[in-house]
Design a protein around this motif. Sequence first.
Motif, PDB file in Angstrom:
ATOM      1  N   GLU A 155     -11.741  12.022   3.724  1.00  0.00           N
ATOM      2  CA  GLU A 155     -13.013  12.155   3.009  1.00  0.00           C
ATOM      3  C   GLU A 155     -13.174  11.017   2.009  1.00  0.00           C
ATOM      4  OE1 GLU A 155     -10.783  14.938   3.009  1.00  0.00           O
ATOM      5  OE2 GLU A 155     -11.838  15.606   4.841  1.00  0.00           O
ATOM      6  N   GLU A 156     -12.098  10.646   1.377  1.00  0.00           N
ATOM      7  CA  GLU A 156     -12.198   9.572   0.376  1.00  0.00           C
ATOM      8  C   GLU A 156     -11.166   8.489   0.667  1.00  0.00           C
ATOM      9  OE1 GLU A 156     -12.267  10.268  -3.829  1.00  0.00           O
ATOM     10  OE2 GLU A 156     -13.511  12.062  -3.545  1.00  0.00           O
ATOM     11  N   PRO A 157     -11.415   7.694   1.717  1.00  0.00           N
ATOM     12  CA  PRO A 157     -10.451   6.632   2.027  1.00  0.00           C
ATOM     13  C   PRO A 157     -10.619   5.433   1.094  1.00  0.00           C
ATOM     14  CG  PRO A 157     -12.289   6.588   3.579  1.00  0.00           C
ATOM     15  CD  PRO A 157     -12.605   7.664   2.584  1.00  0.00           C
ATOM     16  N   TRP A 158      -9.609   4.706   0.927  1.00  0.00           N
ATOM     17  CA  TRP A 158      -9.712   3.443   0.195  1.00  0.00           C
ATOM     18  C   TRP A 158      -9.119   2.326   1.041  1.00  0.00           C
ATOM     19  CZ3 TRP A 158      -4.795   1.889  -0.009  1.00  0.00           C
ATOM     20  CH2 TRP A 158      -3.774   2.839  -0.102  1.00  0.00           C
ATOM     21  N   VAL A 159      -9.383   1.120   0.653  1.00  0.00           N
ATOM     22  CA  VAL A 159      -8.934  -0.039   1.448  1.00  0.00           C
ATOM     23  C   VAL A 159      -8.285  -1.060   0.523  1.00  0.00           C
ATOM     24  CG1 VAL A 159      -9.715  -2.019   2.797  1.00  0.00           C
ATOM     25  CG2 VAL A 159     -10.658   0.234   3.279  1.00  0.00           C
ATOM     26  N   LEU A 160      -7.089  -1.481   0.893  1.00  0.00           N
ATOM     27  CA  LEU A 160      -6.443  -2.583   0.162  1.00  0.00           C
ATOM     28  C   LEU A 160      -6.606  -3.847   1.019  1.00  0.00           C
ATOM     29  CD1 LEU A 160      -4.574  -3.574  -2.177  1.00  0.00           C
ATOM     30  CD2 LEU A 160      -2.648  -3.083  -0.667  1.00  0.00           C
ATOM     31  N   ARG A 161      -7.132  -4.809   0.403  1.00  0.00           N
ATOM     32  CA  ARG A 161      -7.386  -6.033   1.174  1.00  0.00           C
ATOM     33  C   ARG A 161      -6.769  -7.254   0.521  1.00  0.00           C
ATOM     34  NH1 ARG A 161     -12.367  -8.950  -1.239  1.00  0.00           N
ATOM     35  NH2 ARG A 161     -10.889 -10.553  -0.760  1.00  0.00           N
ATOM     36  N   ALA A 162      -6.400  -8.198   1.429  1.00  0.00           N
ATOM     37  CA  ALA A 162      -5.883  -9.484   0.936  1.00  0.00           C
ATOM     38  C   ALA A 162      -6.601 -10.600   1.686  1.00  0.00           C
ATOM     39  CB  ALA A 162      -4.383  -9.577   1.195  1.00  0.00           C
ATOM     40  N   THR A 163      -6.944 -11.650   0.957  1.00  0.00           N
ATOM     41  CA  THR A 163      -7.603 -12.803   1.602  1.00  0.00           C
ATOM     42  C   THR A 163      -6.542 -13.835   1.969  1.00  0.00           C
ATOM     43  OG1 THR A 163      -9.544 -12.438   0.270  1.00  0.00           O
ATOM     44  CG2 THR A 163      -9.346 -14.597   1.321  1.00  0.00           C
ATOM     45  N   ARG A 205      -5.776   0.667   5.319  1.00  0.00           N
ATOM     46  CA  ARG A 205      -6.582   1.803   4.865  1.00  0.00           C
ATOM     47  C   ARG A 205      -5.619   2.886   4.346  1.00  0.00           C
ATOM     48  NH1 ARG A 205      -9.120   5.052   9.502  1.00  0.00           N
ATOM     49  NH2 ARG A 205      -7.130   6.141   9.278  1.00  0.00           N
ATOM     50  N   GLY A 206      -6.047   3.570   3.248  1.00  0.00           N
ATOM     51  CA  GLY A 206      -5.233   4.645   2.692  1.00  0.00           C
ATOM     52  C   GLY A 206      -6.120   5.802   2.245  1.00  0.00           C
ATOM     53  N   GLY A 207      -5.528   6.716   1.505  1.00  0.00           N
ATOM     54  CA  GLY A 207      -6.316   7.831   0.998  1.00  0.00           C
ATOM     55  C   GLY A 207      -6.543   8.898   2.049  1.00  0.00           C
ATOM     56  N   THR A 208      -7.477   9.807   1.747  1.00  0.00           N
ATOM     57  CA  THR A 208      -7.784  10.891   2.676  1.00  0.00           C
ATOM     58  C   THR A 208      -8.931  10.484   3.562  1.00  0.00           C
ATOM     59  OG1 THR A 208      -9.327  11.827   1.107  1.00  0.00           O
ATOM     60  CG2 THR A 208      -7.064  12.651   1.023  1.00  0.00           C
ATOM     61  N   LEU A 262     -16.492  -1.977   7.332  1.00  0.00           N
ATOM     62  CA  LEU A 262     -16.709  -0.911   8.316  1.00  0.00           C
ATOM     63  C   LEU A 262     -15.526  -0.832   9.275  1.00  0.00           C
ATOM     64  CD1 LEU A 262     -20.501  -1.532   9.044  1.00  0.00           C
ATOM     65  CD2 LEU A 262     -19.473   0.168   7.505  1.00  0.00           C
ATOM     66  N   LYS A 263     -15.077  -2.011   9.735  1.00  0.00           N
ATOM     67  CA  LYS A 263     -13.935  -2.062  10.658  1.00  0.00           C
ATOM     68  C   LYS A 263     -12.688  -1.545   9.968  1.00  0.00           C
ATOM     69  CE  LYS A 263     -15.241  -4.094  14.604  1.00  0.00           C
ATOM     70  NZ  LYS A 263     -15.657  -5.482  14.610  1.00  0.00           N
ATOM     71  N   ALA A 264     -12.536  -1.906   8.684  1.00  0.00           N
ATOM     72  CA  ALA A 264     -11.342  -1.520   7.929  1.00  0.00           C
ATOM     73  C   ALA A 264     -11.274   0.002   7.779  1.00  0.00           C
ATOM     74  CB  ALA A 264     -11.348  -2.188   6.561  1.00  0.00           C
ATOM     75  N   LEU A 265     -12.465   0.607   7.650  1.00  0.00           N
ATOM     76  CA  LEU A 265     -12.488   2.071   7.532  1.00  0.00           C
ATOM     77  C   LEU A 265     -12.109   2.720   8.866  1.00  0.00           C
ATOM     78  CD1 LEU A 265     -15.682   2.805   5.358  1.00  0.00           C
ATOM     79  CD2 LEU A 265     -13.296   2.913   4.663  1.00  0.00           C
ATOM     80  N   GLU A 266     -12.456   2.034   9.941  1.00  0.00           N
ATOM     81  CA  GLU A 266     -12.169   2.613  11.261  1.00  0.00           C
ATOM     82  C   GLU A 266     -10.692   2.524  11.605  1.00  0.00           C
ATOM     83  OE1 GLU A 266     -14.615   0.691  14.190  1.00  0.00           O
ATOM     84  OE2 GLU A 266     -16.457   1.256  13.125  1.00  0.00           O
ATOM     85  N   ALA A 271       0.830  -1.208   0.000  1.00  0.00           N
ATOM     86  CA  ALA A 271       0.000   0.000   0.000  1.00  0.00           C
ATOM     87  C   ALA A 271       0.861   1.254   0.000  1.00  0.00           C
ATOM     88  CB  ALA A 271      -0.928  -0.011   1.214  1.00  0.00           C
ATOM     89  N   GLU A 272       1.987   1.142   0.734  1.00  0.00           N
ATOM     90  CA  GLU A 272       2.844   2.315   0.820  1.00  0.00           C
ATOM     91  C   GLU A 272       3.671   2.500  -0.448  1.00  0.00           C
ATOM     92  OE1 GLU A 272       5.026   1.927   4.522  1.00  0.00           O
ATOM     93  OE2 GLU A 272       3.104   2.034   5.615  1.00  0.00           O
ATOM     94  N   ALA A 273       4.043   1.327  -1.042  1.00  0.00           N
ATOM     95  CA  ALA A 273       4.949   1.389  -2.188  1.00  0.00           C
ATOM     96  C   ALA A 273       4.220   1.847  -3.472  1.00  0.00           C
ATOM     97  CB  ALA A 273       5.601   0.026  -2.402  1.00  0.00           C
ATOM     98  N   LEU A 274       2.937   1.536  -3.549  1.00  0.00           N
ATOM     99  CA  LEU A 274       2.195   1.838  -4.778  1.00  0.00           C
ATOM    100  C   LEU A 274       1.294   3.059  -4.552  1.00  0.00           C
ATOM    101  CD1 LEU A 274       1.121  -1.822  -5.628  1.00  0.00           C
ATOM    102  CD2 LEU A 274       3.086  -0.591  -6.503  1.00  0.00           C
TER     103      LEU A 274
END
Lengths: 130, 564
Positions: free
Chosen positions: B175-183, B170-173, B143-147, B81-84
């Motif tokens: 107001e507009e956060p995004w989530v990178l997830r891995a299963t 979680r990344g982004g701002t 929801l948890k990931a956003l928190e 997430a940090e590298a990209l």
Amino acid sequence: MASEESIRLLMVDDEEGYVNVIANRLARRGIDVTRTYSGSEAIQTLRGEEFDVALLDLKMEDMDGLEVLKVFKLMAPELQVVMITGHGSEEAAREGIAEGAFDYLTKPCELSELVEKIREAAAARKKMEP
Amino acid sequence: MKADNGHHDTHYYNALTRRMIGIIIVVSITPMLLVAGVIYSQFHDSYKEKVYAHLGELVLKHRQNIDNFLTEKLNNIRFMAEALDVEELNNERVLREKLKILQEEYGTVFEDLGFVNHEGLQVAYAGSLKLENARYSGAEWFLKALENEYYISDVFMGLRGFPHFIVTVRGGTDEEPWVLRATINFMAFNALVQKIRIGKTGFAFILNRQGQYQTEPAFDALPSIQQYSEYFLTRNPSSHSNVRIMEKEDSAGRVNLYVGALLKGGDWLMVYQQHSEDAYADLQHAQKIIILILLVGIIGIVTMSVLLSGRMVSRMSFIDREKEMMNQQVIETGKLASVGQLAAGIAHEINNPVAIMVEEAGWIQDLLEEEEFAAGKNLEEFQRALLQIGTQGRRCKEITHKLLSFARKTDSRIHDVRVNEMIDELVELSAQRARYAGVEIITRFQKDLPLLKVSETEFQQVMLNLINNALDAMEKKGGLLKISTSLEGEEMVIEVADNGPGIPKSNLARIFDPFFTTKPVGKGTGLGLSICYGIVKKMGGEVDVKSVMDHGTTFHIRLPVIQD
């Protein structure tokens, strides 16, 4: 009946009846018996008289026969003592012989035996005279 | 009386035996049990401690492993997430590339990658499933990931329909956060926990705060989930580095050992569970050995105490009996001695009057010799009577003599004894009784026997006893009593044989026993023969008996002849 050389016998026994009957019978057989009924009486008698033979009962009430024997031997060493013992008291009699008594007979004894023993004792007494 | 006595004795000796057995058992077993108990309890405690320590360490180690696993996977995603930047993350091709690299490195642990915008829409996806544009806006994990900046979800079924969990960054701002997830592949994670297997029943699993399994337990979860969650909730999250160990009975009634440790920042609880008896198998083995040793020891002690006490008490009863016999013998000898003394006194007293009577008779005889009686018509009759008095007097003398010699010998000192003469004396003493019983006594002696070194009194007692017993036996019908002596080598043999009714075989073995008597009560003490036996034994000899019913009984006494 008494012969010239009648034997002078001192009889000591606290059984009066026995002394009397024996004295009577011996007198008939030529033996002159002086009767005493206790040890002390016998010693008293021996002081004033002379005897050939003493017939001494070893078991008397006032004095022990062996004690009387010792006194006799002191007073009259030539006196021959024939002891009369009860059956079973031969030990005392043997002791008496060691003290110088002539011999002993057990009571009751046959009269013939008694007379024989007295005569032997008298003969022994005779031999001692010079 | 005799039976009472015997009964009383048996009772006494039985009680004594029981007391001795009891004392030996208590004294021996108590320290043994104490020592075994102390050793076992020490061993038990230290072994339990060891098991606790071992399991605690094991759980901590695995907890650490799992925590490391989770942290590692999270870091992988964080790094990505940090590298990209957002455009690259939004690019499915880039994601596929990254997934490929991760899968090359970690195998199938990473199942897929997804980039989810603030509306919950998976805008980019790389993985084997068709989850492009999947909507997660309502999903709990989203929801948890956003928190949270980083989040690791519980295991859930999700859209794909089989258990898995996800790791998010979680990344982004704001107001507009995004989530990178891995299963994360459930099987790979599950294997980490499932490989913890100890003994037959030891296994581990992980629960979340709701008490749901995060891994698949090796066995069906027998216990209620409740107790774990309670335990889980009572934990102070700050102490989550510690393990907690407890033992509890489960709903099936089995005692289980539970070792618990919190992980994933206190969200999950790793539980290791094992049946106590399985965990302490070695302890139970030791317990079995101790019980076996105790059992063998107790059996040994009990057997020994029973044997030993029995033997000691029988020995004691033998000694007691012997003592009693000796006492009786002393009493009997004493009686004989006092009778002897009395007789001696009487004999002495009688001697004098008898002597006087005999002498007086002699005196009368002397007097009868005089002439005045010679003509008496009864002279002959007088003389005959006097002779008779003399004869009877002599008879009295003989009797008193016998009494006196008997009395003289009433002591137990050793003398030289002329056996033949002594038996003659005894036969004479018994002559009167024998005449009344109609018994003829015959003696057959070997001449020139050596002297016997024994106590006259005791020897007399033995012979009198045998003679009296024989006379008693023949009292009814009369008979013949033969007494003989002989020398056989170094032994003198004295035989006393009667031709009376004999002794029944059943009684023959017991006639030397103390208190055994067939005479009516009050007639015999039952001690005569046992005393004879004792005396002959003391003299170093033997006595035996042979008896034939209706033909008679023969006693043999064998005594050693001691030459000077």
